[in-house]
Design a protein around this motif. Structure first.
Motif, short mmCIF file in Angstrom:
data_model
loop_
_atom_site.label_atom_id
_atom_site.label_comp_id
_atom_site.label_asym_id
_atom_site.label_seq_id
_atom_site.Cartn_x
_atom_site.Cartn_y
_atom_site.Cartn_z
N TRP A 234 0.84 -1.09 -0.17
CA TRP A 234 0.20 -0.20 -0.08
C TRP A 234 1.08 1.18 -0.20
N VAL A 235 0.98 2.27 -0.72
CA VAL A 235 1.46 3.43 -0.88
C VAL A 235 0.74 4.58 -1.62
N VAL A 236 1.23 5.69 -0.70
CA VAL A 236 -0.22 6.30 -0.49
C VAL A 236 -0.06 7.11 -1.56
N ILE A 237 -1.17 7.50 -1.76
CA ILE A 237 -1.58 8.50 -2.79
C ILE A 237 -1.91 9.98 -2.76
N ALA B 223 -3.74 4.93 0.31
CA ALA B 223 -3.32 4.48 -0.04
C ALA B 223 -3.74 3.65 -0.89
N THR B 224 -3.12 3.42 -2.43
CA THR B 224 -3.96 2.02 -3.42
C THR B 224 -2.66 1.11 -3.05
N VAL B 225 -2.87 0.04 -3.88
CA VAL B 225 -2.14 -0.89 -4.44
C VAL B 225 -0.76 -0.25 -4.93
N GLY B 226 0.33 -0.57 -4.71
CA GLY B 226 1.63 0.17 -5.56
C GLY B 226 1.58 1.30 -6.41
N GLY B 227 0.81 1.69 -4.89
CA GLY B 227 0.55 4.23 -5.59
C GLY B 227 -0.43 3.91 -6.90
N ASP B 228 -1.37 2.78 -7.66
CA ASP B 228 -1.71 2.97 -8.26
C ASP B 228 -2.96 4.24 -8.07
N ARG B 229 -3.13 4.75 -9.23
CA ARG B 229 -4.10 6.60 -8.85
C ARG B 229 -5.30 6.35 -9.38
N LYS B 230 -5.30 5.25 -10.44
CA LYS B 230 -6.18 4.93 -10.91
C LYS B 230 -7.02 3.86 -10.47
N HIS C 227 -9.30 2.31 -7.78
CA HIS C 227 -10.87 2.43 -7.05
C HIS C 227 -10.69 1.83 -5.57
N GLU C 228 -10.22 0.97 -4.87
CA GLU C 228 -9.40 0.20 -4.07
C GLU C 228 -8.49 0.88 -2.93
N THR C 229 -9.72 1.07 -2.27
CA THR C 229 -8.61 2.37 -1.59
C THR C 229 -8.68 2.36 0.26
N ARG C 230 -7.09 2.34 0.73
CA ARG C 230 -8.15 2.35 2.00
C ARG C 230 -7.29 3.61 2.55
#
Length: 266
Positions: free
Chosen positions: A208-211, A227-234, A236-239
């Motif tokens: 999980w990388v912070v966006i 954050a999203t997995v891998g810092g993927d800004r696209k 839709h799964e965020t925590r």
């Protein structure tokens, strides 16, 4: 090379300053070292300058010795640039960024155009064909932010030493494939921002990388980090995680969450 005037002095507000052939530089103190900020056509004595006379951040240096070395580098750049004999003119040419308002001829077939909003080089058909294939862009237009480095690498004799160094850095950081094709070797992560970012992305592809992050209003002393997995800004799964203010720093490529240390909150 024609000589130029270099002056050093102290501004009215006690800051280190220098003038190089019409270019003005003031060293603005930071928490550590100085930020070099520039201005243009300050004809008054340096002792009458102030912080408000400069506006363009150029670099950062550690001390007066480093500041003077920076100024010496600028002086060499100006001498070399003057010796290259570039010609400033006006050419009514349509560019990808609008109508050209001013132009600088570097050599036959190589012209730098400035418009109201942007700028860049135009290489004619012959000059563009003469570019290394790794550097060549179809159409011959090279915008000023980064693609200008292709032109500097393709025709280094038309650029100053300082410009060549800046172009090499730009290629390493933003166009490593082109640099590697040009010089025949791979760049390490330490040599290229893009290669370093790619290595970071590979290493943390499942983390999980912070966006984005904000100071928490509900949890004093904490940062709420999305954050999203891998810092993927696209994605839709965020925590959302809580990170202590003193620990959180965005870093070069992003802050990596450690689930065992950073609590997941709704």
């Amino acid at each position: 090379m024609s000589d130029i005037i270099v002056e050093h002095g102290t501004t009215s507000d006690g800051l280190m300053a220098a003038r190089v052939d019409g270019l003005a530089y003031i060293a603005i103190p930071l928490k550590e070292g100085f930020s070099i900020v520039s201005g243009w056509k300050l004809n008054r004595p340096i002792g009458e300058w102030s912080r408000s006379d400069v506006y363009c951040a150029e670099s950062a240096v550690a001390d007066e010795v480093s500041f003077r070395a920076f100024i010496a580098d600028i002086a060499l750049h100006v001498r070399q640039r003057n010796a290259l004999g570039r010609v400033d003119t006006i050419l009514r040419v349509s560019t990808p960024w609008g109508m050209s308002q001013s132009a600088t001829i570097y050599a036959e077939g190589i012209v730098f155009h400035s418009t109201a909003g942007h700028a860049g080089f135009k290489l004619d058909r012959v000059r563009n064909a003469g570019m290394n294939p790794a550097l060549r862009l179809s159409g011959g237009w090279y915008e000023e932010d980064a693609e200008w480095a292709f032109v500097a690498a393709g025709y280094p004799d038309l650029f100053t030493y300082r410009e060549q160094v800046m172009a090499d850095r730009a290629l390493r950081d933003w166009y490593p494939d082109a640099w590697e094709a040009l010089y025949g070797r791979e760049l390490s992560a330490a040599e290229s921002f893009t290669r370093d970012r790619q290595q970071f992305a590979h290493r943390h592809a499942k983390d999980w990388v912070v966006i984005s992050a904000v100071r928490s209003s509900d949890h004093p002393g904490m940062v709420e980090a999305l954050a999203t997995v891998g810092g993927d800004r696209k994605s839709h799964e965020t925590r959302r995680f809580l990170v202590r203010v003193g620990e959180y720093a965005a870093g070069r490529h992003g802050f990596v969450i450690v689930p065992s240390r950073h609590r997941n909150v709704l």
